[in-house]
Design a protein around this motif. Structure first.
Motif, PDB file in Angstrom:
ATOM      1  N   MET A   1       0.689  -1.014   0.278  1.00 37.23           N
ATOM      2  CA  MET A   1      -0.186  -0.178  -0.046  1.00 37.23           C
ATOM      3  C   MET A   1       0.700   1.043  -0.245  1.00 37.23           C
ATOM      4  O   MET A   1       1.871   1.472   0.981  1.00 37.23           O
ATOM      5  CB  MET A   1      -0.715  -0.470   1.430  1.00 37.23           C
ATOM      6  CG  MET A   1      -2.040   1.306   1.060  1.00 37.23           C
ATOM      7  SD  MET A   1      -3.282   0.690   2.948  1.00 37.23           S
ATOM      8  CE  MET A   1      -3.976  -0.227   1.729  1.00 37.23           C
ATOM      9  N   GLU A   2       0.542   2.252  -1.005  1.00 38.48           N
ATOM     10  CA  GLU A   2       0.520   3.659  -0.807  1.00 38.48           C
ATOM     11  C   GLU A   2       0.607   4.627   0.204  1.00 38.48           C
ATOM     12  O   GLU A   2       0.055   4.626   0.088  1.00 38.48           O
ATOM     13  CB  GLU A   2       1.392   4.054  -2.400  1.00 38.48           C
ATOM     14  CG  GLU A   2       1.706   3.430  -3.181  1.00 38.48           C
ATOM     15  CD  GLU A   2       1.465   3.750  -4.860  1.00 38.48           C
ATOM     16  OE1 GLU A   2       1.407   4.852  -4.641  1.00 38.48           O
ATOM     17  OE2 GLU A   2       1.259   2.504  -5.642  1.00 38.48           O
ATOM     18  N   LEU A   3       1.765   4.857   0.886  1.00 37.84           N
ATOM     19  CA  LEU A   3       1.629   5.605   2.194  1.00 37.84           C
ATOM     20  C   LEU A   3       1.163   7.370   1.825  1.00 37.84           C
ATOM     21  O   LEU A   3       0.714   7.751   2.120  1.00 37.84           O
ATOM     22  CB  LEU A   3       2.428   5.639   3.409  1.00 37.84           C
ATOM     23  CG  LEU A   3       2.332   6.419   4.210  1.00 37.84           C
ATOM     24  CD1 LEU A   3       0.434   5.380   4.711  1.00 37.84           C
ATOM     25  CD2 LEU A   3       3.326   6.105   5.417  1.00 37.84           C
ATOM     26  N   LYS A   5      -0.886   8.277  -0.139  1.00 39.80           N
ATOM     27  CA  LYS A   5      -1.625   8.048  -1.222  1.00 39.80           C
ATOM     28  C   LYS A   5      -2.985   8.985  -0.021  1.00 39.80           C
ATOM     29  O   LYS A   5      -3.703  10.149   0.270  1.00 39.80           O
ATOM     30  CB  LYS A   5      -2.501   7.435  -2.047  1.00 39.80           C
ATOM     31  CG  LYS A   5      -2.308   6.989  -2.947  1.00 39.80           C
ATOM     32  CD  LYS A   5      -2.647   5.559  -3.295  1.00 39.80           C
ATOM     33  CE  LYS A   5      -2.736   5.161  -4.866  1.00 39.80           C
ATOM     34  NZ  LYS A   5      -2.960   3.497  -5.055  1.00 39.80           N
ATOM     35  N   TYR A   6      -2.534   8.891   1.374  1.00 35.29           N
ATOM     36  CA  TYR A   6      -3.050   8.691   2.745  1.00 35.29           C
ATOM     37  C   TYR A   6      -2.362  10.375   3.398  1.00 35.29           C
ATOM     38  O   TYR A   6      -2.353  10.065   4.625  1.00 35.29           O
ATOM     39  CB  TYR A   6      -2.447   7.641   4.167  1.00 35.29           C
ATOM     40  CG  TYR A   6      -4.294   6.600   3.582  1.00 35.29           C
ATOM     41  CD1 TYR A   6      -4.563   7.394   3.783  1.00 35.29           C
ATOM     42  CD2 TYR A   6      -3.678   5.471   2.176  1.00 35.29           C
ATOM     43  CE1 TYR A   6      -5.911   5.575   3.953  1.00 35.29           C
ATOM     44  CE2 TYR A   6      -4.418   5.105   2.127  1.00 35.29           C
ATOM     45  CZ  TYR A   6      -5.729   4.656   3.069  1.00 35.29           C
ATOM     46  OH  TYR A   6      -6.088   3.347   2.808  1.00 35.29           O
ATOM     47  N   VAL A  41      -2.385   2.787   8.531  1.00 34.24           N
ATOM     48  CA  VAL A  41      -2.339   2.258   7.341  1.00 34.24           C
ATOM     49  C   VAL A  41      -0.657   2.224   7.372  1.00 34.24           C
ATOM     50  O   VAL A  41      -0.283   3.380   7.459  1.00 34.24           O
ATOM     51  CB  VAL A  41      -2.981   3.028   6.233  1.00 34.24           C
ATOM     52  CG1 VAL A  41      -2.920   4.276   6.711  1.00 34.24           C
ATOM     53  CG2 VAL A  41      -3.865   2.281   5.379  1.00 34.24           C
ATOM     54  N   SER A  42      -0.358   1.470   6.942  1.00 34.29           N
ATOM     55  CA  SER A  42       0.941   1.748   6.152  1.00 34.29           C
ATOM     56  C   SER A  42       1.394   0.723   5.062  1.00 34.29           C
ATOM     57  O   SER A  42       1.121   0.329   4.375  1.00 34.29           O
ATOM     58  CB  SER A  42       1.564   1.182   7.418  1.00 34.29           C
ATOM     59  OG  SER A  42       1.902  -0.692   7.651  1.00 34.29           O
ATOM     60  N   ALA A  43       2.844   0.424   4.656  1.00 35.92           N
ATOM     61  CA  ALA A  43       2.929  -0.407   3.446  1.00 35.92           C
ATOM     62  C   ALA A  43       3.182  -1.490   4.001  1.00 35.92           C
ATOM     63  O   ALA A  43       2.888  -2.357   3.010  1.00 35.92           O
ATOM     64  CB  ALA A  43       4.610   0.184   3.517  1.00 35.92           C
ATOM     65  N   ASP A  44       2.683  -2.520   4.935  1.00 38.41           N
ATOM     66  CA  ASP A  44       2.231  -3.402   5.253  1.00 38.41           C
ATOM     67  C   ASP A  44       0.584  -3.428   5.396  1.00 38.41           C
ATOM     68  O   ASP A  44      -0.035  -4.415   5.438  1.00 38.41           O
ATOM     69  CB  ASP A  44       2.507  -3.973   6.175  1.00 38.41           C
ATOM     70  CG  ASP A  44       3.969  -3.930   6.529  1.00 38.41           C
ATOM     71  OD1 ASP A  44       4.825  -4.070   5.544  1.00 38.41           O
ATOM     72  OD2 ASP A  44       4.738  -4.710   7.362  1.00 38.41           O
ATOM     73  N   GLY A  45      -0.701  -2.788   4.489  1.00 38.16           N
ATOM     74  CA  GLY A  45      -1.773  -2.601   4.835  1.00 38.16           C
ATOM     75  C   GLY A  45      -2.310  -2.676   6.010  1.00 38.16           C
ATOM     76  O   GLY A  45      -1.697  -1.098   6.150  1.00 38.16           O
ATOM     77  N   GLU A  46      -3.612  -2.389   5.610  1.00 39.08           N
ATOM     78  CA  GLU A  46      -3.859  -1.817   6.858  1.00 39.08           C
ATOM     79  C   GLU A  46      -3.926  -2.404   8.057  1.00 39.08           C
ATOM     80  O   GLU A  46      -4.506  -4.190   8.271  1.00 39.08           O
ATOM     81  CB  GLU A  46      -5.716  -1.553   6.539  1.00 39.08           C
ATOM     82  CG  GLU A  46      -6.598  -0.581   7.527  1.00 39.08           C
ATOM     83  CD  GLU A  46      -7.968   0.349   6.535  1.00 39.08           C
ATOM     84  OE1 GLU A  46      -7.909   1.225   7.127  1.00 39.08           O
ATOM     85  OE2 GLU A  46      -8.394  -0.727   6.591  1.00 39.08           O
TER      86      GLU A  46
END
Length: 360
Positions: A1-3, A5-6, A41-46
């Motif tokens: 997941m691309e952080l 974007k958050y 939420v991080s690079a490892d997902g939620e």
């Protein structure tokens, strides 16, 4: 997941690097706050996370993780992760805790805009909006006034006049989340990667506004009851949403009562028109109450300054002054208690040293 974007950008990456943390920690953002746990939420997902006890044992509650915070995470995918640190915040929305003995609490952090949401029905209250403006200006973000359910009123121009007087240059949008009127102009204001926080009372249409901005149902909503013109659904916890257009929205529970704490800078911004008029008073230290040659009192008499606006300014100024005195008293008590503890420990150490010398 691309952080990113958050909302994670070069600024926060720099703050993360400055902490010089162990290599196994990664950046994350808090997306929801529940009673005993947070969602991140991080690079490892939620996943779920909680503050690491040893890292936050002696930390003031204002510095603990809150919705919108970027944090240093010890990630445990499939289990509860641990938060080791909170990155320095760029903006902060604070309110007085409903518990009078609990001090202040963080409502949201790291946002670009405060959307102050009110509805064009019986909920409309200019005094409450001025309270929100005072705290919003103090947060470090840009306030924006959003009047929802605009298609349900024939008082829109009257509301607009009141808001323009109270907002004094703050962007104002009248929208209807059902028909879509006014939403295109509001969307043009915000860009992908920016974060907005929605603030307003229960039932003003914050969840419907989120759905309308997203172009899909992200928040459960209810219809409008005919007896009191309120929606049936209310948000019960703070939550961050990434919309399809890349905008990030923090929704918060409705707050009918909002203490302004010690937001003196926000008060100056919200009531800057009174300050400008006051520059023409005879005396530089005029309190704008009963002094001779008071330009503010003259403006009230000739109608160029709203008396309702002036009375609310007085009320909020007294509330802030009271809170500042109370906070100073609390700090004095804390300092006194700290020195009592130090003195007690010093006496205990002296006694122990005396015993050791006597034995020797």
């Amino acid at each position: 997941m691309e952080l990113n974007k958050y909302g994670y950008n070069d600024h926060f990456a720099g703050r993360f690097a400055e902490l010089e943390l162990p290599s196994h920690l990664i950046p994350a953002r808090v997306t929801a706050v529940f009673k005993h746990v947070l969602r991140v939420v991080s690079a490892d997902g939620e996943g779920l996370a909680r503050p690491k006890t040893s890292s936050f044992r002696d930390v003031d509650r204002m510095e603990r993780p809150a919705i919108g915070d970027f944090v240093a995470l010890e990630s445990h995918p499939g289990d509860t992760s641990l938060i080791h640190a909170v990155l320095e915040r760029t903006s902060l929305f604070v309110r007085d805790d409903p518990d009078p003995n609990a001090g202040q609490q963080v409502v949201a952090a790291n946002f670009d805009y405060c959307f102050l949401v009110s509805s064009a029905n019986d909920d409309f209250n200019i005094n409450r909006i001025e309270r929100y403006l005072t705290v919003a200006w103090n947060s470090g973000a840009m306030p924006v006034i959003v009047l929802t359910k605009a298609d349900l009123t024939d008082q829109l121009e009257a509301y607009r006049s009141e808001l323009e007087a109270a907002g004094f240059g703050v962007p104002f949008f009248a929208v209807d989340s059902i028909s879509g009127n006014g939403l295109a102009e509001l969307r043009e204001l915000i860009q992908p990667g920016q974060t907005i926080v929605l603030l307003g009372s229960s039932g003003v249409g914050k969840s419907s506004l989120v759905n309308a901005l997203a172009g899909e149902e992200r928040m459960r909503t209810g219809g409008i009851r005919e007896d009191d013109a309120r929606g049936r659904h209310t948000t019960t916890h703070r939550e961050l949403h990434l919309l399809p257009n890349g905008v990030i929205v923090i929704d918060t529970p409705g707050m009918r009562g909002l203490g302004v704490g010690t937001a003196s800078d926000g008060l100056d911004e919200t009531f800057s028109d009174i300050d400008e008029i006051g520059e023409h008073c005879r005396f530089a230290d005029c309190t704008h109450e009963d002094e001779p040659g008071c330009a503010v009192q003259q403006a009230l008499e000739n109608g160029t300054l709203s008396r309702k606006h002036y009375i609310n300014w007085q009320k909020l100024k007294r509330e802030i002054a009271f809170n500042e005195r109370k906070q100073n008293s609390q700090l004095q008590r804390q300092e006194k208690q700290k020195w009592k503890t130090i003195s007690k420990m010093s006496k205990q150490n002296s006694k122990q040293n005396s015993k050791h010398k006597h034995r020797a």
